[in-house]
Design a protein around this motif. Sequence first.
Motif, PDB file in Angstrom:
ATOM      1  N   TYR A  63      -4.634  -7.537  -7.903  1.00  0.00           N
ATOM      2  CA  TYR A  63      -3.788  -6.341  -7.911  1.00  0.00           C
ATOM      3  C   TYR A  63      -2.460  -6.662  -7.226  1.00  0.00           C
ATOM      4  N   TRP A  64      -1.415  -5.996  -7.653  1.00  0.00           N
ATOM      5  CA  TRP A  64      -0.070  -6.223  -7.114  1.00  0.00           C
ATOM      6  C   TRP A  64       0.241  -5.230  -6.010  1.00  0.00           C
ATOM      7  N   GLU A  65       0.908  -5.740  -4.965  1.00  0.00           N
ATOM      8  CA  GLU A  65       1.234  -4.934  -3.800  1.00  0.00           C
ATOM      9  C   GLU A  65       2.475  -5.499  -3.118  1.00  0.00           C
ATOM     10  N   PHE A  66       2.958  -4.772  -2.134  1.00  0.00           N
ATOM     11  CA  PHE A  66       4.011  -5.281  -1.271  1.00  0.00           C
ATOM     12  C   PHE A  66       3.341  -6.145  -0.210  1.00  0.00           C
ATOM     13  N   PRO A  67       3.987  -7.234   0.229  1.00  0.00           N
ATOM     14  CA  PRO A  67       3.352  -8.120   1.208  1.00  0.00           C
ATOM     15  C   PRO A  67       3.245  -7.493   2.592  1.00  0.00           C
ATOM     16  N   GLY A  68       2.281  -7.969   3.350  1.00  0.00           N
ATOM     17  CA  GLY A  68       2.079  -7.497   4.710  1.00  0.00           C
ATOM     18  C   GLY A  68       0.646  -7.717   5.128  1.00  0.00           C
ATOM     19  N   ALA A 108       0.844  -5.666 -13.570  1.00  0.00           N
ATOM     20  CA  ALA A 108      -0.312  -4.772 -13.506  1.00  0.00           C
ATOM     21  C   ALA A 108      -1.559  -5.614 -13.248  1.00  0.00           C
ATOM     22  N   PRO A 109      -2.572  -5.027 -12.673  1.00  0.00           N
ATOM     23  CA  PRO A 109      -2.632  -3.673 -12.126  1.00  0.00           C
ATOM     24  C   PRO A 109      -1.943  -3.598 -10.768  1.00  0.00           C
ATOM     25  N   VAL A 110      -1.502  -2.399 -10.407  1.00  0.00           N
ATOM     26  CA  VAL A 110      -0.842  -2.178  -9.124  1.00  0.00           C
ATOM     27  C   VAL A 110      -1.853  -1.537  -8.170  1.00  0.00           C
ATOM     28  N   LEU A 111      -1.897  -2.020  -6.940  1.00  0.00           N
ATOM     29  CA  LEU A 111      -2.808  -1.502  -5.929  1.00  0.00           C
ATOM     30  C   LEU A 111      -2.558  -0.002  -5.719  1.00  0.00           C
ATOM     31  N   PRO A 112      -3.616   0.819  -5.637  1.00  0.00           N
ATOM     32  CA  PRO A 112      -3.419   2.261  -5.473  1.00  0.00           C
ATOM     33  C   PRO A 112      -2.492   2.638  -4.308  1.00  0.00           C
ATOM     34  N   GLY A 113      -2.549   1.924  -3.197  1.00  0.00           N
ATOM     35  CA  GLY A 113      -1.689   2.227  -2.058  1.00  0.00           C
ATOM     36  C   GLY A 113      -0.224   1.928  -2.291  1.00  0.00           C
TER      37      GLY A 113
END
Length: 137
Positions: A40-45, A120-125
Amino acid sequence: MSLPEPTDRVPVDVAVGLLFDADGRFLLCSRPQGKVYAGYWEFPGGKLEAGETVEQALRRELIEEIGVTIGPVEAWRVHLMDYPHARVRLHFCKVRTWTGDFEMREGQQMAWSRLPVQVAPVLPGTLPVLEWLAEEV
């Protein structure tokens, strides 16, 4: 009859970086294999360690995960997210400068994105953040 999701779980604090390049694109990374929501894709951290501030955690995590040292951090928004595996308090910060070359140290992928995102897919958060960014344009 199903019971409501428990909301008494103590949230885990997570520092999240929205890195913007000179063209206004933002960085998304895929979650590495072996982690919950792998791919899933997200912003790093990542998670704050004991005694760390959000900014300290973000600086450490981005060096560890993607190999860059960030410049000034602008605290932006906080969002509580309930996942089946954890309740997380996401501290979103905007970052516009960094040094170093991007190195995906956990085998993840990276993509510079604009709205609407093409990965995609993008992480729900991550979905609320994309909505907030759309409101800013």
